[in-house]
Design an enzyme around this catalytic site. Structure first.
Site, short mmCIF file in Angstrom:
data_model
loop_
_atom_site.label_atom_id
_atom_site.label_comp_id
_atom_site.label_asym_id
_atom_site.label_seq_id
_atom_site.Cartn_x
_atom_site.Cartn_y
_atom_site.Cartn_z
N TRP A 26 0.83 -1.20 0.00
CA TRP A 26 0.00 0.00 0.00
C TRP A 26 0.86 1.25 0.00
O TRP A 26 1.79 1.36 0.78
CB TRP A 26 -0.91 0.00 1.22
CG TRP A 26 -1.75 1.23 1.35
CD1 TRP A 26 -2.65 1.71 0.44
CD2 TRP A 26 -1.78 2.15 2.45
NE1 TRP A 26 -3.23 2.86 0.90
CE2 TRP A 26 -2.71 3.16 2.13
CE3 TRP A 26 -1.10 2.22 3.66
CZ2 TRP A 26 -3.00 4.23 2.99
CZ3 TRP A 26 -1.37 3.28 4.51
CH2 TRP A 26 -2.32 4.27 4.18
N ASP A 54 1.01 -8.92 0.39
CA ASP A 54 -0.35 -8.37 0.28
C ASP A 54 -0.40 -7.17 -0.66
O ASP A 54 0.46 -6.28 -0.60
CB ASP A 54 -0.83 -7.95 1.67
CG ASP A 54 -2.21 -7.30 1.63
OD1 ASP A 54 -3.20 -8.05 1.53
OD2 ASP A 54 -2.29 -6.06 1.69
N TYR A 59 -4.24 -0.30 -5.24
CA TYR A 59 -2.94 0.24 -4.86
C TYR A 59 -2.20 0.78 -6.09
O TYR A 59 -1.87 0.03 -7.01
CB TYR A 59 -2.09 -0.83 -4.17
CG TYR A 59 -2.58 -1.25 -2.79
CD1 TYR A 59 -3.62 -0.56 -2.16
CD2 TYR A 59 -2.02 -2.33 -2.13
CE1 TYR A 59 -4.07 -0.94 -0.90
CE2 TYR A 59 -2.45 -2.71 -0.87
CZ TYR A 59 -3.48 -2.02 -0.26
OH TYR A 59 -3.92 -2.40 0.98
N ALA A 216 1.13 2.69 12.74
CA ALA A 216 0.31 3.92 12.63
C ALA A 216 0.89 4.86 11.58
O ALA A 216 1.13 6.04 11.84
CB ALA A 216 0.20 4.61 13.98
N LYS A 223 9.86 8.59 14.04
CA LYS A 223 10.50 9.47 13.06
C LYS A 223 9.76 10.79 12.88
O LYS A 223 10.30 11.73 12.27
CB LYS A 223 10.67 8.76 11.72
CG LYS A 223 9.37 8.42 11.00
CD LYS A 223 9.68 7.66 9.72
CE LYS A 223 8.42 7.21 8.99
NZ LYS A 223 8.73 6.42 7.78
N GLN A 301 14.86 -2.07 6.01
CA GLN A 301 13.71 -1.99 6.91
C GLN A 301 13.13 -3.38 7.18
O GLN A 301 12.60 -3.63 8.27
CB GLN A 301 12.64 -1.09 6.30
CG GLN A 301 13.00 0.38 6.31
CD GLN A 301 11.92 1.24 5.68
OE1 GLN A 301 11.23 0.82 4.74
NE2 GLN A 301 11.77 2.46 6.16
N GLU A 304 15.16 -4.92 9.97
CA GLU A 304 14.86 -4.27 11.24
C GLU A 304 13.50 -4.70 11.77
O GLU A 304 13.34 -4.94 12.98
CB GLU A 304 14.92 -2.75 11.08
CG GLU A 304 16.31 -2.20 10.88
CD GLU A 304 17.23 -2.55 12.03
OE1 GLU A 304 16.86 -2.26 13.19
OE2 GLU A 304 18.31 -3.12 11.79
#
Length: 340
Positions: A26, A54, A59, A216, A223, A301, A304
């Site tokens: 997304w 997904d 998208y 969220a 950040k 990412q 992490e």
């Protein structure tokens, strides 16, 4: 450096196993980043043990499905090693290109499969409820998709518990397959539906939850504590959703949430992890979740995010209580994260 092993969970009451962390496209794929980056992120995810990817017909106007399909072909992954999902509701501007009519469910699925270059998806979702289409038509159409081999399971996204229950009752009356999974938003700041409204559905229908926005939209990474970085998804100018999120950060509620993120960061530091890893681990501790859908605009990412799995055992009852004292938004007394 030792790699964090992936954990796999059953999708609801089915026999299908999905990685507890999954990768979604997304905003990011087909939009924020180009196909080369999307491919690199998918490869990093697959190499780390993620098997669940997904996407949705809406998208980036279908480009996300195209980019994901190209990656699957490029790397030659065995189809049985992948769990691919897409979602149907917003397929275009025509009068029958949106919603959950039998026509759009079938035609939208065919179009998604063409973009993905796949014969079938493992999971297909009704991306939103459609009050204008009878529930029997919706249930019959998704069963047709399953019966014709275009998907193995169907589910819902952002449906109410009442709507999901209605779909199951219709399916039972017609001796058809009801929705197996729901894809709701879930994170430390958005809890009521997953932790309270859906509680009866996990046991009554064996529903699995595959949740989105566990961070969220990046707020729980920390950040945005000092503003919006220019390279973040919230900095995307031509996206109405991102603009609303940017505006929300400047509201009183947004400032309160940021102050909570700062305090959560202190707990994360004590545990030796990032705020984002703490937020993901908090989601993973919920036993009713089958998978937590993450986003990534760079391969690092992925690595992490996966480290969050190793943080889950560190979330003792005392740590969870400390988190609750910061959040102050626990929705239901009958649900908690305690080990007992």
């Amino acid at each position: 450096m030792q790699r964090t092993p992936m954990e796999y969970r059953y999708l609801g009451r089915s026999g299908l196993m999905v990685s507890c962390l999954s990768l979604g496209g997304w905003v990011t794929y087909g939009g924020q980043v180009g196909p080369e980056v999307a491919q690199a992120c998918m490869k990093a995810a697959f190499d780390a043990g993620i098997n669940f990817f997904d996407t949705a017909e809406v998208y980036s106007g279908g480009q996300c499905e195209i980019d994901m399909g190209v990656a699957i072909r490029k790397f030659g992954w065995k189809r049985s090693d992948l769990v691919i999902s897409t979602k149907i509701f917003w397929g275009g501007k025509g009068p029958n290109d949106r919603g959950l009519s039998r026509k759009h469910i079938i035609e939208g699925t065919d179009a998604s499969l063409k973009r993905l270059q796949l014969d079938y998806v493992d999971l297909i979702y009704a991306h939103r409820p459609d009050p204008d289409t009878p529930m029997e038509e919706i249930v019959r159409a998704f069963n047709h998709i399953i019966n014709t081999g275009k998907a193995f399971y169907w589910g819902t996204s952002e449906w109410t518990a009442q709507q999901i229950t209605e779909a199951h009752l219709v399916a039972q009356r017609l001796n058809l397959v009801g929705p197996l999974m729901e894809q709701p938003q879930y994170n430390m700041f958005h809890r009521d539906r997953v932790e309270k409204e859906y509680l009866p559905l996990y046991k009554s229908f064996g529903m699995g939850a595959t949740v989105w926005s566990p961070l969220a939209s990046g707020l729980l990474t920390g950040k945005y504590n000092e503003g919006v970085p220019t390279d973040s998804r919230l900095a995307i100018e031509d996206n109405a959703v991102m603009k609303r999120l940017r505006d929300s950060l400047e509201s009183e509620d947004g400032r309160i949430k940021i102050s909570k993120v700062v305090k959560l960061g202190e707990i994360a530091r004590d545990l030796g992890c990032s705020t984002a890893q703490l937020a993901l681990a908090w989601c993973l501790k919920n036993p009713n979740l089958s998978s937590v859908i993450t986003g990534a605009s760079r391969p690092s990412q992925i690595e992490e995010n996966i480290k969050a799995i190793s943080i889950v055992p560190l979330l003792t009852d005392d740590i969870v209580d400390n988190i609750e004292q910061i959040l102050l938004n626990k929705p239901a007394l009958e649900y908690n994260f305690r080990s007992s």
